[in-house]
Design an enzyme around this catalytic site. Structure first.
Site, PDB file in Angstrom:
ATOM      1  N   LYS A  52      40.395  24.602  46.941  1.00  0.00           N
ATOM      2  CA  LYS A  52      40.984  25.799  46.319  1.00  0.00           C
ATOM      3  C   LYS A  52      40.712  27.024  47.184  1.00  0.00           C
ATOM      4  CE  LYS A  52      40.686  23.707  41.795  1.00  0.00           C
ATOM      5  NZ  LYS A  52      39.879  23.433  40.616  1.00  0.00           N
ATOM      6  N   GLN A  96      35.217  25.562  36.867  1.00  0.00           N
ATOM      7  CA  GLN A  96      35.392  24.187  37.359  1.00  0.00           C
ATOM      8  C   GLN A  96      34.707  23.200  36.407  1.00  0.00           C
ATOM      9  OE1 GLN A  96      37.180  23.176  40.227  1.00  0.00           O
ATOM     10  NE2 GLN A  96      36.824  21.175  39.312  1.00  0.00           N
ATOM     11  N   ASP A 119      44.018  28.656  34.862  1.00  0.00           N
ATOM     12  CA  ASP A 119      44.048  27.202  34.640  1.00  0.00           C
ATOM     13  C   ASP A 119      44.853  26.840  33.383  1.00  0.00           C
ATOM     14  OD1 ASP A 119      43.054  25.382  36.422  1.00  0.00           O
ATOM     15  OD2 ASP A 119      40.965  25.584  35.793  1.00  0.00           O
TER      16      ASP A 119
END
Ligand code: NAP
Length: 287
Positions: A52, A96, A119
């Site tokens: 990322k 995460q 997200d």
């Protein structure tokens, strides 16, 4: 033989367009910035986070990483999220997963403001998707839908069968496919006779994480087969949920693993960060 849906090439094209968008924003003194929080020392997460940060760098998105000890409390995690929510510099926040089991990930997601939820995991984003409002869509399902669009695959009136009902892949895919006027069936570990469902699918999307689960006898002639699964063989090779060599002979379109859905996921994350920066700097935004 099926047409291979080239996720790698499509993701590259999307990232190149995002770089142009990002340069335009910078000319207006808007510097898109992503904050990534990682708790503990999970080797797989480290790889995802590295990828990322690489993608951010390539596009010109600023990137900040918060690596937290696995002894952190829920309150400390929530306080960091609150600080990032309030920061004028940060446009997107990504937590995460997985995080250590003493922490409640849903509670942590809930504390991310939906305006920075790149997200698409917060209840607000999920709810907005369900009622058809503009929102951040979870990156993997969003990537799947982009591929379907790019290859002009019309879902109207088609039977879509999704294998897997996770919050991050299977469930958002239900809403995305419904919005495209498909008839949607979702199978999971308690579904009886999965093959009866998959055999009917015009579009079969597998997201269960079982190597070569989908065999040719489970697939209808000329079906579109999208493989979200990522599994590692004993030799360390990455393979999907679909028995690619056999199913390729029967499907009309198929995604490979690697080089299919995987690269699209990161491209759509980048897309969401740019979107977040635009919306947050648009006085007329109703987002
Ligand atoms: P998950 O949270 O573990 O969910 C798996 C789902 O599959 C569950 O709904 C489970 O059913 C169902 N399932 C498991 N075994 C099954 C079986 N034998 N028959 C029918 N259903 C079964 O996984 P996830 O996070 O959604 O990820 C799924 C796969 O996609 C994994 O391989 C993951 O690595 C991959 N993935 C790839 C990307 C990408 O960028 N390409 C992104 C995310 C995930 P129950 O609900 O009944 O337990």
């Amino acid at each position: 033989m099926a047409t291979i849906i080239d996720g790698k090439a499509l993701a590259k094209k999307i990232r190149e367009n995002l770089k142009i968008e990002c340069d335009k924003l910078k000319k207006k003194n808007i510097n898109p910035k992503l904050a990534v929080i990682m708790v503990g020392d999970n080797p797989a997460s480290k790889v995802y986070v590295r990828n990322k940060s690489k993608a951010c760098k390539e596009i010109g998105i600023e990137y900040e990483e918060y690596l937290l000890e696995d002894t952190i409390t829920q309150q400390e995690l929530n306080e960091l999220i609150k600080k990032l929510n309030d920061s004028k510099e940060i446009n997107g926040i990504l937590l995460q997963s997985p995080i250590p089991s003493h922490l409640n990930i849903n509670q942590a997601f809930k504390s991310i403001t939906y305006r920075k939820d790149v997200d698409g995991f917060t209840p607000s984003s999920v709810g907005k998707l369900a009622i058809g409002e503009d929102t951040f869509i979870s990156c993997t399902p969003h990537g799947v839908m982009k591929m379907i669009d790019e290859y002009n695959i019309d879902l109207t009136g088609k039977d879509v069968v999704i294998l897997g009902r996770s919050n991050i892949v299977g469930k958002p895919l239900i809403q995305c496919c419904l919005q495209k006027n498909a008839t949607v069936t979702v199978c999971h570990s308690k579904t009886k006779n999965i093959k009866e469902h998959t055999k009917r699918a015009d579009i079969l999307i597998s997201a269960i994480g079982q190597a070569k689960f989908v065999t040719a006898d489970m697939v209808k002639e000329n079906a579109v087969v999208i493989d979200v699964g990522i599994n590692r063989t004993e030799e360390g090779k990455l393979i999907g949920d679909v028995d690619f060599e056999q199913v390729e002979k029967k499907a009309s379109y198929i995604t490979p693993v690697p080089g299919g859905v995987g690269p699209m996921t990161i491209a759509m994350l980048m897309n969401n960060v740019i979107k977040a920066a635009k919306e947050q700097n648009d006085k007329n935004s109703t987002f």
